[in-house]
Design an enzyme around this catalytic site. Structure first.
Site, PDB file in Angstrom:
ATOM      1  N   ARG A  37      -7.009  12.020   7.252  1.00 28.72           N
ATOM      2  CA  ARG A  37      -6.821  10.629   6.837  1.00 28.72           C
ATOM      3  C   ARG A  37      -8.071   9.797   7.106  1.00 28.72           C
ATOM      4  NH1 ARG A  37      -4.887   7.162   3.264  1.00 28.72           N
ATOM      5  NH2 ARG A  37      -4.065   5.247   4.166  1.00 28.72           N
ATOM      6  N   ASP A  94       0.861  -1.171   0.000  1.00 27.58           N
ATOM      7  CA  ASP A  94       0.000   0.000   0.000  1.00 27.58           C
ATOM      8  C   ASP A  94       0.906   1.232   0.000  1.00 27.58           C
ATOM      9  OD1 ASP A  94      -2.469   1.563   0.485  1.00 27.58           O
ATOM     10  OD2 ASP A  94      -1.551   1.890   2.450  1.00 27.58           O
ATOM     11  N   ALA A  95       0.367   2.366  -0.401  1.00 25.96           N
ATOM     12  CA  ALA A  95       1.200   3.567  -0.512  1.00 25.96           C
ATOM     13  C   ALA A  95       1.078   4.482   0.702  1.00 25.96           C
ATOM     14  CB  ALA A  95       0.837   4.333  -1.783  1.00 25.96           C
ATOM     15  N   TYR A  96      -0.102   5.078   0.872  1.00 25.53           N
ATOM     16  CA  TYR A  96      -0.272   6.149   1.855  1.00 25.53           C
ATOM     17  C   TYR A  96      -0.386   5.587   3.268  1.00 25.53           C
ATOM     18  CZ  TYR A  96      -0.940   8.920  -2.296  1.00 25.53           C
ATOM     19  OH  TYR A  96      -0.756   9.526  -3.509  1.00 25.53           O
ATOM     20  N   SER A 113      -2.499   0.766  -4.744  1.00 21.35           N
ATOM     21  CA  SER A 113      -3.017   1.872  -3.938  1.00 21.35           C
ATOM     22  C   SER A 113      -4.338   2.403  -4.463  1.00 21.35           C
ATOM     23  CB  SER A 113      -1.984   3.008  -3.939  1.00 21.35           C
ATOM     24  OG  SER A 113      -2.490   4.161  -3.305  1.00 21.35           O
ATOM     25  N   ASN A 114      -5.106   2.987  -3.528  1.00 18.25           N
ATOM     26  CA  ASN A 114      -6.284   3.761  -3.902  1.00 18.25           C
ATOM     27  C   ASN A 114      -5.918   5.037  -4.639  1.00 18.25           C
ATOM     28  OD1 ASN A 114      -8.213   2.045  -2.789  1.00 18.25           O
ATOM     29  ND2 ASN A 114      -8.374   3.155  -0.864  1.00 18.25           N
TER      30      ASN A 114
END
Length: 225
Positions: free
Chosen positions: A45, A9-11, A121-122
């Site tokens: 977030r 995942d990224a964030y 990622s989203n």
């Protein structure tokens, strides 16, 4: 099954999502953030993710940049920050989020072992490309996969399907790494091996599946392969 592919995942996993609010709060033009930036980062977030789930359930997809702006607007109003210049600066900084300090070394280690590495990622492609470039980790990644290719947010199976389609791998040869407990659980339920990067020491989510591994940061990831 031997792990051949490690997907992140990224964030919040590779990129520090609190960094934008913290950096802006330190700038002289945005003293309105000085005492509230932790709450802004937290609420921003939380709403960003909440809106992704609600849109996925409702079948009303939009790109992640829209969610990022919507979540920030909620957080700013909730914390009584009204300066439009502060909003603009926070959004600008979100395109330049730094990677966590250990991330480049971990990615380099995995690549040196011949492991396929990718982001799933989203985030929209433009956002992800900007973050990867800013953090200087592109040379350690084989690909950056965005939900925009399937038009729905995680934890839809259609998102996790993208990994097998890209790398031609079976599910249990994938280690999926996320700082979101619900994402790690969703990927585990899908069939991936999973690691939850639980930086905050939070309880495990009560869901239909659970992460296979729980780690406090990314440094343990190579040991799991």
């Amino acid at each position: 099954m031997t792990i051949t592919t490690c997907v992140f995942d990224a964030y919040g996993t590779l990129f520090d999502v609190t960094a934008a609010a913290q950096a802006a709060a330190a700038e002289p033009n945005h003293t309105d953030l000085a005492n509230v930036w932790p709450a802004i980062a937290r609420d921003w977030r939380a709403k960003q993710l909440e809106y992704s789930w609600l849109r996925a359930v409702a079948g009303r997809h939009c790109d992640f940049w829209q969610l990022t702006q919507d979540g920030l607007d909620w957080a700013l109003e909730a914390n009584h920050v009204t300066n439009p210049g502060t909003r603009a600066r926070l959004l600008e900084l979100y395109w330049e989020l730094p990677a966590y300090p250990e991330a480049p070394t971990i990615l380099e280690t995995l690549k040196s072992r011949g492991i396929n590495t990718a982001i799933l990622s989203n985030g929209s492609p433009a956002m992800l490309n900007a973050a990867v470039t800013s953090a200087k980790i592109g040379r350690f990644l084989d690909d950056t996969l965005s939900v925009e290719d399937v038009g729905v947010f995680k934890p839809s199976d259609r998102v996790y399907d993208m990994v097998g389609a890209r790398f031609g791998c079976v599910k249990d040869s994938v280690l999926f790494v996320s700082s979101n407990g619900w994402d790690a659980a969703g990927a585990a339920g899908y069939g991936f091996q999973t690691a939850w990067v639980n930086r905050a020491g939070a309880p495990v989510d009560r869901l239909y599946a659970a992460p296979h591994h729980v780690v406090s940061d990314l440094t343990a990831i190579p040991e799991l392969i």
